[in-house]
Design an enzyme around this catalytic site. Structure first.
Site, PDB file in Angstrom:
ATOM      1  CB  THR A  12      33.593  -2.503 -11.507  1.00 52.27           C
ATOM      2  OG1 THR A  12      33.023  -3.354 -10.517  1.00 52.27           O
ATOM      3  CG2 THR A  12      32.538  -2.063 -12.481  1.00 52.27           C
ATOM      4  CG  LEU A  14      38.918  -7.089  -5.970  1.00 47.14           C
ATOM      5  CD1 LEU A  14      39.978  -7.659  -5.035  1.00 47.14           C
ATOM      6  CD2 LEU A  14      37.632  -7.886  -5.834  1.00 47.14           C
ATOM      7  CG  HIS A  15      33.577  -1.622  -7.217  1.00 46.12           C
ATOM      8  ND1 HIS A  15      32.436  -1.526  -6.457  1.00 46.12           N
ATOM      9  CD2 HIS A  15      33.260  -2.443  -8.247  1.00 46.12           C
ATOM     10  CE1 HIS A  15      31.478  -2.236  -7.009  1.00 46.12           C
ATOM     11  NE2 HIS A  15      31.958  -2.807  -8.104  1.00 46.12           N
ATOM     12  CG  LEU A  16      32.259  -0.126  -0.827  1.00 43.33           C
ATOM     13  CD1 LEU A  16      33.339  -0.304   0.218  1.00 43.33           C
ATOM     14  CD2 LEU A  16      31.457   1.128  -0.556  1.00 43.33           C
ATOM     15  CB  ALA A  19      36.613  -4.758  -1.859  1.00 48.23           C
TER      16      ALA A  19
END
Length: 87
Positions: A12, A14-16, A19
Site C-alpha cells: 500500500t 507509505l500510508h499512515l 510511514a
C-alpha cells in the site's frame, strides 16, 4: 553522505502505518535523513511529509543519510523499506 536506491515493497506504499514505522526509526538517529522520489525530497523523520509525498508500492526512491551514524541509519532504514515495513 550515504545514499541507497530502493524500491518500496509495502503493497500500500507509505500510508499512515508504514510511514509511522519509518519515521519513528529514522528519528532514532542523529543524522539528517531524506527520501527522494522523482523531483521531490522529504524529511524521513516526518510522518506527514512522507505521506504527502504519495510514495506507492514499486516506486523507486533514494534514501539519503548524512551525519553521525549515517551508515547504520541507511542500513536499518533500507532493510525496513525493502521488507515491506511490516514490523
Amino acid at each position: 553522505m550515504v545514499t541507497k536506491r530502493l524500491t518500496v515493497a509495502n503493497p500500500t506504499g507509505l500510508h499512515l502505518r508504514p510511514a509511522g514505522v519509518l519515521a519513528k526509526e529514522a528519528a532514532a538517529y542523529p543524522c539528517e535523513i531524506y527520501i527522494r522520489r522523482k523531483e521531490e525530497t522529504v524529511n524521513a523523520k516526518s510522518v506527514l511529509k512522507l505521506m504527502k509525498a504519495g510514495i506507492k508500492c514499486g516506486d523507486r526512491i533514494e534514501l539519503c543519510c548524512d551525519g553521525r551514524e549515517e551508515e547504520c541509519a541507511a542500513k536499518t532504514l533500507a532493510r525496513l523499506i525493502e521488507s515491506e515495513l511490516d514490523f
